[in-house]
Design a protein around this motif. Structure first.
Motif, PDB file in Angstrom:
ATOM      1  N   ALA A   1       0.855  -1.189   0.000  1.00  0.00           N
ATOM      2  CA  ALA A   1       0.000   0.000   0.000  1.00  0.00           C
ATOM      3  C   ALA A   1       0.887   1.235   0.000  1.00  0.00           C
ATOM      4  N   GLY A   2       0.253   2.348  -0.101  1.00  0.00           N
ATOM      5  CA  GLY A   2       1.012   3.596  -0.107  1.00  0.00           C
ATOM      6  C   GLY A   2       0.940   4.225  -1.470  1.00  0.00           C
ATOM      7  N   SER A   3      -0.299   4.525  -1.865  1.00  0.00           N
ATOM      8  CA  SER A   3      -0.609   5.144  -3.130  1.00  0.00           C
ATOM      9  C   SER A   3      -0.657   4.160  -4.285  1.00  0.00           C
ATOM     10  N   ILE A   4      -1.682   3.358  -4.252  1.00  0.00           N
ATOM     11  CA  ILE A   4      -2.033   2.503  -5.390  1.00  0.00           C
ATOM     12  C   ILE A   4      -3.124   3.272  -6.124  1.00  0.00           C
ATOM     13  N   ARG A   5      -2.810   3.750  -7.310  1.00  0.00           N
ATOM     14  CA  ARG A   5      -3.685   4.745  -7.952  1.00  0.00           C
ATOM     15  C   ARG A   5      -4.537   4.194  -9.086  1.00  0.00           C
ATOM     16  N   SER A   6      -4.199   3.004  -9.567  1.00  0.00           N
ATOM     17  CA  SER A   6      -4.933   2.452 -10.710  1.00  0.00           C
ATOM     18  C   SER A   6      -4.696   0.951 -10.747  1.00  0.00           C
TER      19      SER A   6
ATOM     20  N   GLY B   1       5.822  -8.646  -6.362  1.00  0.00           N
ATOM     21  CA  GLY B   1       5.819  -9.654  -5.304  1.00  0.00           C
ATOM     22  C   GLY B   1       4.697  -9.547  -4.288  1.00  0.00           C
ATOM     23  N   ALA B   2       3.806  -8.559  -4.421  1.00  0.00           N
ATOM     24  CA  ALA B   2       2.725  -8.433  -3.446  1.00  0.00           C
ATOM     25  C   ALA B   2       1.668  -9.509  -3.678  1.00  0.00           C
ATOM     26  N   ASP B   3       1.047  -9.985  -2.602  1.00  0.00           N
ATOM     27  CA  ASP B   3      -0.100 -10.881  -2.751  1.00  0.00           C
ATOM     28  C   ASP B   3      -1.352 -10.074  -3.052  1.00  0.00           C
ATOM     29  N   ALA B   4      -1.427  -8.904  -2.438  1.00  0.00           N
ATOM     30  CA  ALA B   4      -2.582  -8.040  -2.655  1.00  0.00           C
ATOM     31  C   ALA B   4      -2.145  -6.612  -2.359  1.00  0.00           C
ATOM     32  N   VAL B   5      -3.010  -5.676  -2.715  1.00  0.00           N
ATOM     33  CA  VAL B   5      -2.728  -4.281  -2.387  1.00  0.00           C
ATOM     34  C   VAL B   5      -3.880  -3.747  -1.553  1.00  0.00           C
TER      35      VAL B   5
END
Lengths: 389, 501
Positions: free
Chosen positions: B381-386, B397-401
């Motif tokens: 997380a930390g500014s997922i914009r689209s 490498g993230a499982d989710a946002v």
């Protein structure tokens, strides 16, 4: 150059892309099949390759050394041999070292130095002072070490009583080069390659092998990036600039190290869809759900058809939406699989059954085995039997 | 009173030809930027560009523009810096702000591009073929053991740890009840339940009216322990221990007493009208072994459902993350330096922490090197914009946002960054009843569901163009990313190649 490109950091490799033709035969009662059969079959699909790679895997070809690992190693320069052989002699009992027999073929101008070794890890080998590896694990480590660290050497076969033969050329050239017709085996696989880049690299031809596993593959693994990083977590090093080797290592990890059955491993690699899993009875649903959760990074995504041979049998598998062709046919104890039906009919004119395996469902054929309870009856062909959809 | 030296940031223009003097704009402006003196008269200094007045003006008579006031040019002494100093000279205080880091650091997401299939592998049409986004958050064993039942069916022998199942790899980021209105919280809970994802409560507890959404809630336990009790810990599918936040790493929180009304008082379990102060650290966690004890204390309380640990992305994040996973966390929530906040010192928000892109890459690498990546899921997380940021985060490498600001924008937020004032004209970041009732939870929930639907559909298109039909085939597959204009060392840290290679 025809042996190995420059070494790269882990992520900074150039992926090899290729289309292909493949063929395989198994005699479930271990009757030996002459090499000429597989050569004939794969040759019929000449237009599925472009002369830049071909190879064969044969099982049951070294009965006199069946308790020894047979290393097939290609070397770039004469000087590359010494270091590798010193390592082998230090760590392995060596039954025999010889040049892999090969013949002059006019279309093959350059080829690497080819040697084979029948060896067994020493009981008192140096690493025993610090590690407790099984023989198989030590062989895997040896293969990874030579392929990663020895720039001019590449182990392309390391199983028992089996061998891979491969190089740059059309199947008929490679077959003639290695004298494939002189070998007899109860499992054969063959491959004809159509690479679209990194031409001329002998190591890049199929089959890819590790221990007894061998893979011939038609396809491109779109999930290669994560499959490779997943394997690296378990110490595998993907060195060959091609995605097929991850298949061989995934099978090794799932079957040999994690003790999954071949069927279950196939369901990890070509996982059933969630919508289909949801329809299963509770117990099976939980099993497959967990399989996908835990082995998601082992899901091989993108178009593929593979033939996966091992010391106990032969498996054919398609990706889960069948984006590459694979046809199977059966006649008595013989099972044939190939990219095209014509390649089967070329060597078996009247099969009892011809079918196109379903997407994601493995076709599994077992060899009859004395003393293991796998009788002729059990050595039948199963097709994703555990998933009753 | 001495007049402030600070010029207005915006100029409000009212077209008096069009204006019918209905005063709807006055009712809508919650910042006192409009007066009525025989006609609508703007107080430009008060305007924050929340757009509420002009959105609801039936005549379209209002416009808001940036104040074109000229400042003598200095690259070094930007007008913003001068204004900050004037503000501090007038008040002597720490400057506060809301939302995320606004300084023009390079945005690495925008330097990453995705791959697609051409010829050698077919792309897949998500409208015709199954395309799977289903994601499970929680610790996974390294391998599984099976046996077969009497009828030959596959049976699992390994005991699987509990997982949080989500239909799309996007969850709602923790934003507390207190920072946000009840209606905003409720909208996210409804949307999470409808779409099949989860809402994180943030540190302000969970209003009892939202307990029915328990299958779609991760409750948070932060340094203030507001609203934490046994029933609360079990009011969701997992618990998150909040150590830090991307917008203000190392900084606590302060919800002023005027926001602590009856409902928040009950939910947070503090007296009405008292300030809710979250300490900077947890005073029972001064070390990694203390964290381990809290993780297991919570696990004991919640029957070993997943426990998440949320940290801000700071310099040594990879080593910290490894420690957290080894301490028993099932989920690791990484919040980058652009993450939002309801209130933070501006100086901290804008200057502390590192970008999520680099932190995520470093953490995923480290966990893999140590062979413990399976042990915890990573939420970035930390500014997922689209949806493109989602895809890139997953490829890294993230499982989710988790989306916070993005979800607020969907509900109407204008990113005016005045959350800390409690005057949110859109009823989102406020407790003033006349403002909170502006946000209809059902309508806002529908907007959130629409956003999740849109992004998920776009993700499916991206997966299809990549030639894969399951999200796990993109997860950690950095081979499908290329960098544009990134230096060699940054590429190396992210484990990606430059475009053209």
């Amino acid at each position: 150059m025809w042996l190995k490109n420059n070494p790269r950091p882990d992520y900074n490799y150039q992926k090899d892309i290729s289309g292909c033709g493949l063929a395989g035969i198994i005699h479930r009662q271990r009757k030996l099949i002459p090499g000429s059969e597989i050569v004939k079959s794969i040759n019929l699909m000449n237009d599925r390759g472009n002369g830049l790679g071909s190879g064969f895997a044969a099982y049951g070809i070294y009965p006199e050394y069946k308790d020894y690992y047979a290393f097939h190693i290609m070397y770039g320069e004469r000087a590359d041999i010494e270091g590798v052989e010193r390592f082998i002699r230090e760590n392995y009992e060596v039954a025999k070292i010889e040049r892999i027999p090969h013949y002059h073929v006019s279309s093959i101008v350059f080829h690497p130095r080819l040697r084979r070794y029948f060896v067994r890890p020493k009981k008192d080998r140096p690493d025993r002072e610090v590690a407790e590896l099984s023989d198989d694990d030590f062989v895997v480590r040896t293969v990874m070490k030579i392929n990663v660290e020895e720039n001019g050497a590449y182990v392309f076969s390391s199983g028992k009583n089996m061998g891979a033969f491969k190089g740059v050329g059309f199947p008929k050239d490679i077959a003639e080069f290695y004298g494939i017709n002189e070998y007899e085996a109860y499992i054969w696989t063959g491959h004809n390659r159509f690479p679209t880049n990194t031409p001329g690299w002998w190591g890049g031809a199929h089959p890819f092998t590790l221990l007894d596993w061998s893979i011939v593959h038609n396809g491109e693994i779109s999930s290669y990036g994560i499959n490779k990083r997943y394997l690296e977590m378990f110490g595998y090093r993907c060195t060959l600039m091609t995605d097929t080797e991850v298949m061989a290592y995934l099978f090794d990890l799932l079957i040999r190290k994690h003790h999954l059955s071949i069927e279950t491993a196939c369901m990890a690699l070509a996982a059933p869809f969630w919508k289909d899993i949801e329809r299963l009875p509770e117990e099976e649903k939980m099993a497959l759900k967990s399989l996908r959760m835990v082995y998601g990074s082992a899901l091989v995504n993108g178009p593929f058809a593979i033939l996966f041979a091992h010391s106990k049998g032969l498996v054919g598998l398609n990706d889960r939406i069948k984006l590459r062709p694979l046809v199977a046919a059966e006649k008595g104890p013989l099972l044939y699989m190939a990219s095209e039906e014509s390649a089967i009919r070329e060597i078996c004119s009247n099969p009892e059954r011809v079918w196109s395996p379903r997407a994601g469902y493995p076709v599994i054929a077992w060899l009859e085995e004395e003393g293991t309870g796998i009788t002729a009856e059990l050595a039948s062909i199963s097709e994703g039997a555990s998933l009753r959809l | 009173m001495v007049r402030s030296y600070i010029p207005a940031e915006f100029i409000v223009e009212v077209d008096h030809e069009k204006c019918r003097r209905c005063k709807r704009c006055l009712l809508n402006c919650s910042f006192g930027a409009l007066e009525f003196k025989d006609r609508v008269t703007p107080l430009h200094e008060q305007c924050v560009a929340c757009h509420r007045c002009l959105t609801f003006c039936p005549e379209g008579a209002i416009s808001v523009e940036a104040n074109p006031l000229g400042f003598k040019y200095s690259h070094n002494w930007s007008p913003q810096l001068r204004k900050n100093i004037w503000k501090q000279a007038e008040t002597g205080g720490v400057l506060l702000t809301g939302m995320g880091n606004e300084l023009p650091y390079p945005i690495i997401w925008d330097c990453l591009v995705l791959d697609a299939c051409q010829v050698t592998n077919p792309s897949i049409d998500p409208l015709r073929e199954p395309m799977e986004l289903k994601t499970f958050l929680g610790s996974k064993p390294d391998f599984l053991e099976f046996d077969t039942g009497a009828d030959g069916t596959l049976r699992l022998k390994t005991k699987m740890p509990p997982q949080i199942a989500i239909e799309t790899p996007i969850i709602f980021a923790p934003m507390s009840y207190g920072a946000l209105s009840f209606n905003a919280h409720k909208a996210m809970a409804i949307a999470a339940a409808e779409f099949g994802t989860v809402l994180e409560t943030g540190e302000g507890g969970l209003h009892r009216d939202l307990y029915p959404y328990k299958d779609h809630i991760i409750v948070q336990c932060a340094s203030g322990r507001f609203g934490v009790h046994a029933e609360y810990l079990n009011a969701g599918v997992g618990v998150e221990i909040k150590i830090g936040q991307g917008a203000k790493p190392g900084i606590g929180g302060h919800l002023p007493g005027e926001k602590i009304g009856e409902e928040i008082s009950k939910t947070r379990m503090i007296p009405r009208g008292t300030d809710a102060l979250s300490p900077a650290p947890h005073h029972d966690i001064y070390s990694i072994e203390d964290l381990r004890q809290l993780i297991y204390a919570i696990k004991e309380a919640i029957d070993y459902k997943p426990v998440s640990v949320k940290i801000a992305a700071v310099h040594n994040v990879a080593a910290i993350a490894s420690g957290i996973v080894r301490a028993g966390a099932d989920i690791l929530y990484l919040d980058g330096f652009r993450g939002g906040t309801g209130a933070s010192p501006t100086i901290i928000r804008d200057h502390v922490g590192i970008p999520i892109e680099l932190a995520l890459a470093a953490v995923d690498d480290r966990l893999r090197q140590e062979g413990i990546r399976n042990q915890a899921s990573i939420i970035a997380a930390g500014s997922i914009r689209s949806s493109a940021d989602v895809a890139k985060a997953i490829a890294l490498g993230a499982d989710a946002v988790a989306i916070g600001t993005g979800a607020l924008i969907a509900m109407g937020c204008r990113v005016c960054q005045k959350c800390y004032t409690g005057n949110c004209a859109w009823g989102i970041a406020t407790q003033r009843p006349e403002l909170t009732r502006r946000l209809d939870p059902e309508v806002a929930a529908q907007r959130l569901v629409n956003l999740l639907h849109a992004w998920s559909s776009e993700l499916k298109e991206i997966l299809g163009s990549l030639g894969v039909n399951a999200i796990e085939s993109l997860r950690g597959s950095r081979e499908r990313l290329r960098g544009i204009g990134l230096d060699a060392l940054t590429l190396d840290i992210m484990g990606i190649k430059p475009a053209g290679r």
